[in-house]
Design a protein around this motif. Sequence first.
Motif, PDB file in Angstrom:
ATOM      1  N   ALA A 173       0.818  -1.218   0.000  1.00  0.00           N
ATOM      2  CA  ALA A 173       0.000   0.000   0.000  1.00  0.00           C
ATOM      3  C   ALA A 173       0.849   1.264   0.000  1.00  0.00           C
ATOM      4  O   ALA A 173       0.516   2.258  -0.659  1.00  0.00           O
ATOM      5  N   ASP A 174       1.949   1.239   0.724  1.00  0.00           N
ATOM      6  CA  ASP A 174       2.781   2.435   0.871  1.00  0.00           C
ATOM      7  C   ASP A 174       4.116   2.360   0.149  1.00  0.00           C
ATOM      8  O   ASP A 174       4.905   3.313   0.195  1.00  0.00           O
ATOM      9  N   ASN A 175       4.389   1.220  -0.494  1.00  0.00           N
ATOM     10  CA  ASN A 175       5.687   1.032  -1.148  1.00  0.00           C
ATOM     11  C   ASN A 175       5.505   0.330  -2.488  1.00  0.00           C
ATOM     12  O   ASN A 175       4.484  -0.305  -2.745  1.00  0.00           O
ATOM     13  N   LEU A 176       6.519   0.466  -3.324  1.00  0.00           N
ATOM     14  CA  LEU A 176       6.487  -0.178  -4.638  1.00  0.00           C
ATOM     15  C   LEU A 176       7.105  -1.567  -4.538  1.00  0.00           C
ATOM     16  O   LEU A 176       8.288  -1.703  -4.217  1.00  0.00           O
ATOM     17  N   VAL A 177       6.285  -2.590  -4.790  1.00  0.00           N
ATOM     18  CA  VAL A 177       6.754  -3.966  -4.703  1.00  0.00           C
ATOM     19  C   VAL A 177       6.416  -4.678  -6.011  1.00  0.00           C
ATOM     20  O   VAL A 177       5.261  -4.723  -6.429  1.00  0.00           O
ATOM     21  N   PHE A 178       7.444  -5.217  -6.664  1.00  0.00           N
ATOM     22  CA  PHE A 178       7.269  -5.973  -7.906  1.00  0.00           C
ATOM     23  C   PHE A 178       7.396  -7.463  -7.585  1.00  0.00           C
ATOM     24  O   PHE A 178       8.227  -7.865  -6.777  1.00  0.00           O
ATOM     25  N   VAL A 179       6.569  -8.273  -8.226  1.00  0.00           N
ATOM     26  CA  VAL A 179       6.544  -9.719  -7.957  1.00  0.00           C
ATOM     27  C   VAL A 179       7.198 -10.475  -9.111  1.00  0.00           C
ATOM     28  O   VAL A 179       6.973 -10.167 -10.287  1.00  0.00           O
ATOM     29  N   ALA A 180       8.024 -11.469  -8.766  1.00  0.00           N
ATOM     30  CA  ALA A 180       8.744 -12.245  -9.778  1.00  0.00           C
ATOM     31  C   ALA A 180       8.815 -13.713  -9.378  1.00  0.00           C
ATOM     32  O   ALA A 180       8.678 -14.060  -8.208  1.00  0.00           O
ATOM     33  N   TYR A 192      -1.512 -10.799  -9.013  1.00  0.00           N
ATOM     34  CA  TYR A 192      -0.555 -10.090  -8.154  1.00  0.00           C
ATOM     35  C   TYR A 192      -0.836  -8.587  -8.130  1.00  0.00           C
ATOM     36  O   TYR A 192      -0.664  -7.931  -7.096  1.00  0.00           O
ATOM     37  N   LEU A 193      -1.307  -8.041  -9.255  1.00  0.00           N
ATOM     38  CA  LEU A 193      -1.669  -6.620  -9.269  1.00  0.00           C
ATOM     39  C   LEU A 193      -2.846  -6.367  -8.327  1.00  0.00           C
ATOM     40  O   LEU A 193      -2.869  -5.372  -7.595  1.00  0.00           O
ATOM     41  N   GLU A 194      -3.810  -7.275  -8.336  1.00  0.00           N
ATOM     42  CA  GLU A 194      -4.967  -7.119  -7.440  1.00  0.00           C
ATOM     43  C   GLU A 194      -4.558  -7.208  -5.974  1.00  0.00           C
ATOM     44  O   GLU A 194      -5.198  -6.613  -5.100  1.00  0.00           O
ATOM     45  N   MET A 195      -3.481  -7.941  -5.701  1.00  0.00           N
ATOM     46  CA  MET A 195      -2.987  -8.052  -4.327  1.00  0.00           C
ATOM     47  C   MET A 195      -2.176  -6.828  -3.901  1.00  0.00           C
ATOM     48  O   MET A 195      -1.775  -6.721  -2.745  1.00  0.00           O
ATOM     49  N   GLY A 196      -1.919  -5.922  -4.849  1.00  0.00           N
ATOM     50  CA  GLY A 196      -1.224  -4.688  -4.503  1.00  0.00           C
ATOM     51  C   GLY A 196       0.135  -4.498  -5.145  1.00  0.00           C
ATOM     52  O   GLY A 196       0.785  -3.466  -4.926  1.00  0.00           O
ATOM     53  N   ALA A 197       0.599  -5.479  -5.930  1.00  0.00           N
ATOM     54  CA  ALA A 197       1.899  -5.325  -6.586  1.00  0.00           C
ATOM     55  C   ALA A 197       1.875  -4.134  -7.530  1.00  0.00           C
ATOM     56  O   ALA A 197       0.862  -3.834  -8.168  1.00  0.00           O
ATOM     57  N   ALA A 198       3.029  -3.440  -7.631  1.00  0.00           N
ATOM     58  CA  ALA A 198       3.138  -2.301  -8.536  1.00  0.00           C
ATOM     59  C   ALA A 198       3.419  -2.759  -9.961  1.00  0.00           C
ATOM     60  O   ALA A 198       3.274  -2.000 -10.914  1.00  0.00           O
ATOM     61  N   GLY A 199       3.833  -4.003 -10.100  1.00  0.00           N
ATOM     62  CA  GLY A 199       4.167  -4.568 -11.396  1.00  0.00           C
ATOM     63  C   GLY A 199       4.789  -5.927 -11.204  1.00  0.00           C
ATOM     64  O   GLY A 199       4.775  -6.485 -10.095  1.00  0.00           O
ATOM     65  N   VAL A 200       5.354  -6.471 -12.276  1.00  0.00           N
ATOM     66  CA  VAL A 200       5.928  -7.813 -12.219  1.00  0.00           C
ATOM     67  C   VAL A 200       7.273  -7.848 -12.946  1.00  0.00           C
ATOM     68  O   VAL A 200       7.597  -6.957 -13.730  1.00  0.00           O
ATOM     69  N   GLN A 201       8.025  -8.904 -12.672  1.00  0.00           N
ATOM     70  CA  GLN A 201       9.286  -9.134 -13.372  1.00  0.00           C
ATOM     71  C   GLN A 201       9.267 -10.544 -13.951  1.00  0.00           C
ATOM     72  O   GLN A 201       8.931 -11.497 -13.247  1.00  0.00           O
ATOM     73  N   LEU A 202       9.624 -10.678 -15.220  1.00  0.00           N
ATOM     74  CA  LEU A 202       9.697 -11.971 -15.875  1.00  0.00           C
ATOM     75  C   LEU A 202      11.063 -12.123 -16.538  1.00  0.00           C
ATOM     76  O   LEU A 202      11.591 -11.154 -17.096  1.00  0.00           O
TER      77      LEU A 202
END
Length: 341
Positions: A173-180, A192-202
């Motif tokens: 919510a308060d920070n940028l977190v990317f999921v990979a 993952y976006l719905e869970m709050g991720a700012a984006g993803v890495q592949l």
Amino acid sequence: MTAFTKTSALMARGCEFLGTETAILCGAMSWVSERNLVSAISNAGGFGVIACGAMTPELLDTEIAATKALTSKPFGVNLITMHPMLFDLIDVCAKHGVTHVVLAGGIPPKGSVEAIKANGAKVICFAPTLALGKKLLRSGADALVIEGSEAGGHIGPVSTSVLAQEILPSLAADNLVFVAGGIGRGEAIAGYLEMGAAGVQLGTRFACASESIAHEAFKKAFFRASARDAVASVQVDPRLPVIPVRALKNKGTEEFTAKQIEVARLLDAGEVDMGEAQLKIEHFWAGALRRAVIDGDVESGSIMAGQSVGMVGKEEPVAEIIAALMAESEAALTNRGAVAA
């Protein structure tokens, strides 16, 4: 670019931070994430990241300049924290005005985050646990990547889905977190976006792109593989803290086991200290990966791949890969909305 309204709205924070059209980063893959693939990803609206790996400052200088010649879009550089010339590499990034530096491979050494930020660049760090993620943010990290064990290359012990449940509710919510880690389709991105991720890495999804310089034999190994073929390396000696690596199983997997035994013996004999021992392991991987990626030696080289490798079935242009991922994410979000209504 086609409008992907729902996905773009959820990616807005990540896009603003990266300066991109989509909050899709390409994982830094040694020998693969070089000027051609990095520029292609940035030109297609994603965020390319140069894998510095074991490069010297001179080589990195050349690679950044060559990438800038191919794209005017933002891209980043991934630096390994244990690199003996880390601060020289940071200076090279500053010289070229690199906007984002990713620190990987361990806790950033004292002064490294400050050195990067002093030049106006953003710092992205990998957070394997919630506690470490909080510490990294307090220490100046501008964004985090949480990468699960499904990923290719160096991995941690926890799956992406568990890391996301542990870290996103507390920090996103308060920070940028990317999921990979293990992401191969847009439906997973949507979740993952719905869970709050700012984006993803592949990484794995892009390794066999048309613009990837990887050898034809390397790409064909990906096309033949299934998820269960991408296995994690085994630690032979508990005294030698070797980070596991996920790659397609072959003779190279067995050679790494022998390499660990060799390095452990040198450590026992006092011929190397722990830092040197770890560097020997890293140099092994760099050489083995080069043999597979560049030379096409898929028997004894290291074919680093994530478990999403089974979703890579053909060579495609980067732009088509990103468009497909965005379309799949948008369809998933739209269908969920329809069900909810």
